[in-house]
Design an enzyme around this catalytic site. Structure first.
Site, short mmCIF file in Angstrom:
data_model
loop_
_atom_site.label_atom_id
_atom_site.label_comp_id
_atom_site.label_asym_id
_atom_site.label_seq_id
_atom_site.Cartn_x
_atom_site.Cartn_y
_atom_site.Cartn_z
N LYS A 172 0.81 -1.22 0.00
CA LYS A 172 0.00 0.00 0.00
C LYS A 172 0.85 1.27 0.00
O LYS A 172 0.44 2.30 -0.54
CB LYS A 172 -0.94 0.01 1.21
CG LYS A 172 -2.04 -1.05 1.16
CD LYS A 172 -3.03 -0.77 0.05
CE LYS A 172 -4.22 -1.72 0.09
NZ LYS A 172 -5.11 -1.53 -1.09
N GLU A 214 -9.81 5.82 3.10
CA GLU A 214 -10.65 4.74 3.60
C GLU A 214 -9.74 3.54 3.83
O GLU A 214 -8.68 3.44 3.22
CB GLU A 214 -11.74 4.38 2.59
CG GLU A 214 -11.33 3.42 1.47
CD GLU A 214 -10.26 3.97 0.53
OE1 GLU A 214 -10.18 5.20 0.37
OE2 GLU A 214 -9.49 3.16 -0.05
N SER A 254 1.77 -9.72 -0.85
CA SER A 254 1.50 -8.28 -0.77
C SER A 254 1.55 -7.70 0.63
O SER A 254 1.68 -6.49 0.78
CB SER A 254 0.14 -7.99 -1.39
OG SER A 254 -0.86 -8.75 -0.73
#
Lengths: 279, 406
Positions: free
Chosen positions: B99, B121, B388
């Protein structure tokens, strides 16, 4: 092509007063009660009816209209039933314009062509679809205009001079000026600023300009009505319904009566608007 | 008109309207349109601005820790007895997931645009933590919207965000998950459009977000492509990643889209099974619709009302998927398959034991699919999987399910 909306605003112009545009959520709290609310609106002084189409994810709405949509969906409301409400209303009233307001996905899933055909057959005069800006006109706006349904666009404080023509292009019926950046039901800004904004939009279009988002009282309606062609009230009407529902959704009084009483007060405010100005 | 300019490439989308075929677009309230057009302008300028690219690269190297390693999972390969399995180790990045790649890029854009407040969010909290991190690093106030259910099941990440100075606002609407958090973030944005930058965490939302987030995440695939060529002298046979909104998957897929011999598989959250509503397999079990600014595959009923979905993994608990994935599915360039909660849980434990890597529950879904496919493949074939995120945040959730008191 003139529509019921055009005819209504012409008539009000002749009367010399602004329109009272009333929003409520179709199916809140249930189909039958909601239809009675709708039928009570013109008698209470509403000139144009915005019929809300509930959506699970109302991204531009505040808590009151979010809750109303959830109540309606819980009560079994669907787009099929919202169209049926319009049709049932139209059987008794052939002059009050009906504008269906909501979000695109339920219409997209219903099918745009089928929806427009059924909307016209149900006596629907206009559409406000919050998540379809001019960039997406090919989705619904252009087919609606072709079908003879007005497509009413929202202009906002962020719609600057450069963008205003884009927003007004393909808009018909009236222009809905959203008086602040925010979600439905927030606080109304300074009413004098609203007057300036209305004048700015009117410099670009001959369409009537109605102002909404945040109008809650008769005196606000009166103040807005002195500069705008119409005053839109939504959240406050939805709250009038919520106020007569108990914690489990049971009715503690008749929502149709509660709405009629509240709307009558607003109607008086709107009718006094130009008198006040003249006097 | 909606087709990419070069018919031989899958990498040229979206078109000027932000469409990937019928997917994507800009389905937002008028209040947001001028800002979205500004963002698009600024993004177009930044893309070709050497100074912007240099700063992005420098922060990637010194703050995020790029390039992330490519790791040959020797024991997992041996255990499954088929294709060679490589992991792209995005879980080793600063903040513990992919991210941060996107957040660094967007915070630089927010600064360029003169915005003074960040909102985001988050589902699993990985994007919330990454947003709070870059907001701290660049001195912005930050508000993170997070579903109330997720606040509860991702408690460690909530505390991390607070430590980083962000305000976490729990959202109780709906099921209190990622969809509801995104609604609330959009409401905040529409209200504070003047000074606020909305840092969207995945390859969804109105154009230009799907393209922009993809381009910030594509560093994963660009590096991995070069690393696998160095390690093996050839491209992988299969590239695989978990898909919620789909940013980690798009990041690793995109640089391989034109390598026609590379098979591409996205793994959706099958939850408790596709028969009922308790899953998030939007591509496998949904249909195209419009939500959160774009048209894409969505879980919805016959009236167009969006369903809530379910996944053991908060990061996959979203009833939609990025529009480019929907397009790749429809044109047949990528395949999307569901993995159930129980399979992901098993994969989570297997990888931990065999490789000493505790994966997040999101990539555990991809590992579960690798466990199915690797044994069916030849020993000289290669699987590249995007690992990830790391699983520290999920230890409590998994402990609870496995009956450990923590």
């Amino acid at each position: 092509m003139t529509t019921r909306i055009d005819r209504k605003f012409e008539a009000l112009k002749a009367e010399g007063r602004p329109a009272l545009v009333t929003y409520f959520m179709g199916g809140d709290p249930d189909y039958e009660t909601s239809l009675r609310i709708m039928k009570a609106l013109p008698g209470a002084g509403a000139d144009v009816i915005e019929l809300g189409m509930p959506f699970s994810d109302p991204m531009a709405d505040g808590p009151a209209i979010q809750a109303a949509g959830l109540r309606a969906l819980k009560g079994g409301q669907t787009l099929v039933r919202t169209l049926a409400m319009a049709r049932a209303f139209r059987e008794e009233d052939d002059t009050t314009p009906i504008v269906m307001m909501g979000y695109y996905n339920p219409i997209y899933i219903y099918g745009v062509d089928r929806f427009l055909k059924d909307a016209v057959a149900s006596g629907v005069d206009g559409l406000i679809v919050v998540d379809l800006p001019p960039e997406m006109d090919e989705e619904l706006c252009l087919p609606a205009l072709k079908a003879g349904v007005n497509f009413i666009r929202l202009a906002t404080p962020t719609t600057d001079e450069k963008r205003l023509p884009t927003v007004l292009n393909n808009t018909s019926g009236f222009v809905y000026y959203v008086s602040m950046t925010g979600i439905t039901g927030s606080a109304l800004p300074d009413t004098s600023k609203v007057g300036d904004a209305v004048a700015r939009i009117k410099a670009h279009t001959d369409l009537p300009v109605c102002v909404g988002f945040g109008v809650k009282t008769a005196s606000q309606a009166r103040a807005i009505g002195s500069s705008a062609d119409g005053v839109v009230v939504g959240t406050a009407i939805v709250n009038a319904i919520a106020n007569v529902l108990g914690p489990d959704g049971q009715m503690t009084a008749d929502p149709a009566e509660a709405v009629a009483t509240f709307v009558s007060g607003l109607a008086k405010g709107v009718r006094d608007a130009r008198l006040a100005e003249a006097g | 008109m909606n087709q990419p300019a070069n018919p031989n490439s899958f990498r040229t989308g979206p078109d000027e309207q932000g469409m990937f075929g019928i997917f994507g677009g800009r389905f937002v309230a008028e209040t947001l349109m001028p800002l979205i057009l500004d963002l698009q302008d600024e993004w177009n300028k930044a893309k070709t601005d050497p100074e912007f690219q240099a700063e992005l690269k420098s922060l990637g190297a010194h703050y995020v820790g790029r390039p992330s390693p490519l790791y040959f999972a020797e024991r997992l390969t041996e255990h499954l007895g088929g294709a060679k399995i490589y992991f792209k180790r995005e879980e080793l990045n600063h903040t513990g997931s992919h991210k941060i790649n996107n957040c660094i890029g967007q915070i630089l854009l927010a600064r360029r645009m003169g915005k003074t407040r960040i909102i985001a969010e988050t589902g699993a909290g990985q994007h919330g933590v990454a947003s709070a991190t870059v907001a701290a690093r660049f001195g912005f106030p930050c508000v993170v919207y997070m579903g109330a259910t997720d606040v509860e099941r991702q408690a460690p990440n909530v505390f991390r965000m607070k430590l980083l100075g962000a305000e976490v606002r729990p959202v109780t609407a709906g099921h209190g998950t990622l969809k509801d958090a995104m609604n609330e973030a959009l409401r905040d944005w529409v209200t504070n459009v003047e000074d606020t930058y909305y840092l969207i965490g995945t390859v969804a939302g109105p154009h230009p977000y799907p393209e922009m987030v993809r381009d910030f995440q594509a560093v994963i695939g660009v590096e991995a492509r070069q690393q696998i060529l160095e390690a093996e002298g050839r491209l992988p046979d299969l590239v695989i990643a978990a898909v919620g909104g789909g940013s980690n998957a798009m990041g690793i897929f995109h640089p391989f889209l034109d390598d026609k011999d590379v098979q591409i598989v996205g793994v959706e959250a099958g939850g408790r099974g596709l028969e009922g509503d308790e899953h998030c397999a939007s591509i496998t079990a949904g249909r195209p619709g419009v939500l959160h600014g774009n048209r894409t595959y969505l879980l919805q009923n016959e009236d167009g009302q969006i369903k809530d979905g379910h996944s053991i993994s908060a990061g996959l608990d979203y009833p939609g998927i990025g529009p480019e994935h929907s397009w790749l599915k429809d044109i047949g360039r990528a395949e999307y398959v569901p993995i159930m909660d129980t399979e992901a849980l098993e994969a989570f434990q297997l990888l931990t034991r065999l490789e000493g890597i505790i994966p997040a529950l999101e990539p555990s879904h991809a590992i579960a699919e690798v466990m199915k496919r690797a044994p069916m493949m030849a020993k000289d074939q290669i699987i590249l999987m995007n690992l990830s995120g790391r699983g520290d945040k999920d230890v409590m959730t998994v402990g609870k399910i496995l009956g450990h008191e923590l």
